[in-house]
Design a protein around this motif. Structure first.
Motif, PDB file in Angstrom:
ATOM      1  N   ALA A 171      -0.920   4.320   3.080  1.00  0.00           N
ATOM      2  CA  ALA A 171      -1.254   5.269   4.141  1.00  0.00           C
ATOM      3  C   ALA A 171      -2.519   4.769   4.819  1.00  0.00           C
ATOM      4  CB  ALA A 171      -1.461   6.666   3.572  1.00  0.00           C
ATOM      5  N   ALA A 172      -2.528   4.784   6.151  1.00  0.00           N
ATOM      6  CA  ALA A 172      -3.674   4.306   6.923  1.00  0.00           C
ATOM      7  C   ALA A 172      -4.441   5.493   7.497  1.00  0.00           C
ATOM      8  CB  ALA A 172      -3.201   3.389   8.050  1.00  0.00           C
ATOM      9  N   LEU A 205      -6.968   1.644   4.309  1.00  0.00           N
ATOM     10  CA  LEU A 205      -5.568   1.475   3.949  1.00  0.00           C
ATOM     11  C   LEU A 205      -5.509   1.719   2.447  1.00  0.00           C
ATOM     12  CD1 LEU A 205      -2.771   0.769   5.072  1.00  0.00           C
ATOM     13  CD2 LEU A 205      -3.208  -1.599   4.375  1.00  0.00           C
ATOM     14  N   PHE A 206      -4.801   2.761   2.044  1.00  0.00           N
ATOM     15  CA  PHE A 206      -4.803   3.209   0.650  1.00  0.00           C
ATOM     16  C   PHE A 206      -3.377   3.127   0.120  1.00  0.00           C
ATOM     17  CE2 PHE A 206      -5.779   6.921  -2.379  1.00  0.00           C
ATOM     18  CZ  PHE A 206      -6.313   6.078  -3.332  1.00  0.00           C
ATOM     19  N   CYS A 207      -3.177   2.311  -0.940  1.00  0.00           N
ATOM     20  CA  CYS A 207      -1.830   1.977  -1.408  1.00  0.00           C
ATOM     21  C   CYS A 207      -1.698   2.086  -2.924  1.00  0.00           C
ATOM     22  CB  CYS A 207      -1.504   0.529  -1.050  1.00  0.00           C
ATOM     23  SG  CYS A 207      -1.685   0.098   0.683  1.00  0.00           S
ATOM     24  N   ARG A 208      -0.447   2.170  -3.362  1.00  0.00           N
ATOM     25  CA  ARG A 208      -0.115   1.910  -4.764  1.00  0.00           C
ATOM     26  C   ARG A 208      -0.171   0.396  -4.919  1.00  0.00           C
ATOM     27  NH1 ARG A 208       5.411   3.836  -6.221  1.00  0.00           N
ATOM     28  NH2 ARG A 208       4.631   4.234  -8.304  1.00  0.00           N
ATOM     29  N   GLY A 245      -7.005   1.206   9.923  1.00  0.00           N
ATOM     30  CA  GLY A 245      -6.505   0.801   8.618  1.00  0.00           C
ATOM     31  C   GLY A 245      -6.060  -0.647   8.522  1.00  0.00           C
ATOM     32  N   TYR A 246      -5.864  -1.304   9.675  1.00  0.00           N
ATOM     33  CA  TYR A 246      -5.388  -2.684   9.689  1.00  0.00           C
ATOM     34  C   TYR A 246      -6.389  -3.625  10.351  1.00  0.00           C
ATOM     35  CZ  TYR A 246      -1.142  -0.320   8.333  1.00  0.00           C
ATOM     36  OH  TYR A 246      -0.233   0.453   7.660  1.00  0.00           O
ATOM     37  N   GLY A 247      -7.626  -3.168  10.566  1.00  0.00           N
ATOM     38  CA  GLY A 247      -8.658  -3.984  11.198  1.00  0.00           C
ATOM     39  C   GLY A 247      -9.257  -5.004  10.235  1.00  0.00           C
ATOM     40  N   PRO A 248     -10.300  -5.690  10.687  1.00  0.00           N
ATOM     41  CA  PRO A 248     -10.967  -6.677   9.828  1.00  0.00           C
ATOM     42  C   PRO A 248     -11.482  -6.027   8.541  1.00  0.00           C
ATOM     43  CG  PRO A 248     -11.744  -6.854  12.100  1.00  0.00           C
ATOM     44  CD  PRO A 248     -10.904  -5.614  12.023  1.00  0.00           C
ATOM     45  N   THR A 249     -11.179  -6.648   7.412  1.00  0.00           N
ATOM     46  CA  THR A 249     -11.522  -6.068   6.110  1.00  0.00           C
ATOM     47  C   THR A 249     -12.990  -6.294   5.761  1.00  0.00           C
ATOM     48  OG1 THR A 249      -9.266  -6.383   5.322  1.00  0.00           O
ATOM     49  CG2 THR A 249     -10.958  -6.092   3.644  1.00  0.00           C
TER      50      THR A 249
END
Length: 140
Positions: A132-133, A119-122, A81-85
């Motif tokens: 949440a990752a 990575l899914f966010c408001r 979830g925090y890797g290269p986009t």
């Protein structure tokens, strides 16, 4: 060895049950459900957003599921979830959804035999919250 008709019927039924149970389990391995990292409101599972990843076709769908003034934003990354986009996309307004798939080509055609992170966010006013990752192995 002598088999009775009842024994053969029971064996056939057991075999059919086992074969029938395996197919849905294998299919579900390539379909994943994700939610934002919140659970506000009256329900136990009242998330602001819901997302779906289908490995076959690299289909990613995000939906805003709450009339809370926030949009939802998905980061699609390599490894976790925090890797290269690879790319991001946003959708706002309760009931509104957005979808990307491999058939669009380019960045939407995700690498195979590799973990894909989400990575899914408001999301509101350029800021994310309640993230949440997730990560899934993309092997289709």
């Amino acid at each position: 060895m002598k088999f009775t008709r009842t024994a053969l019927t029971m064996a056939a039924a057991a075999t059919a049950l086992v074969v029938g149970l395996q197919s849905p389990a294998m299919a579900s391995d390539s379909y994943h459900v994700m939610n934002t990292g919140d659970a506000f409101g009256g329900g136990v599972f009242d998330y602001s957003g819901e997302a779906y990843f289908t490995e076959h076709g690299d289909i990613i769908k995000i939906c805003d599921t709450d009339a809370d003034g926030y949009a939802v934003k998905m980061w699609v990354n390599l490894d976790d979830g925090y890797g290269p986009t690879l790319y991001t996309f946003t959708r706002g307004g309760e009931g509104n959804c957005a979808t990307h798939r491999a058939s669009e080509g380019g960045k939407y055609d995700l690498p195979e035999k590799r973990y894909i992170g989400f990575l899914f966010c408001r999301y509101k006013d350029g800021h994310e919250s309640e993230c949440a990752a997730y990560k899934f192995y993309n092997d289709f």
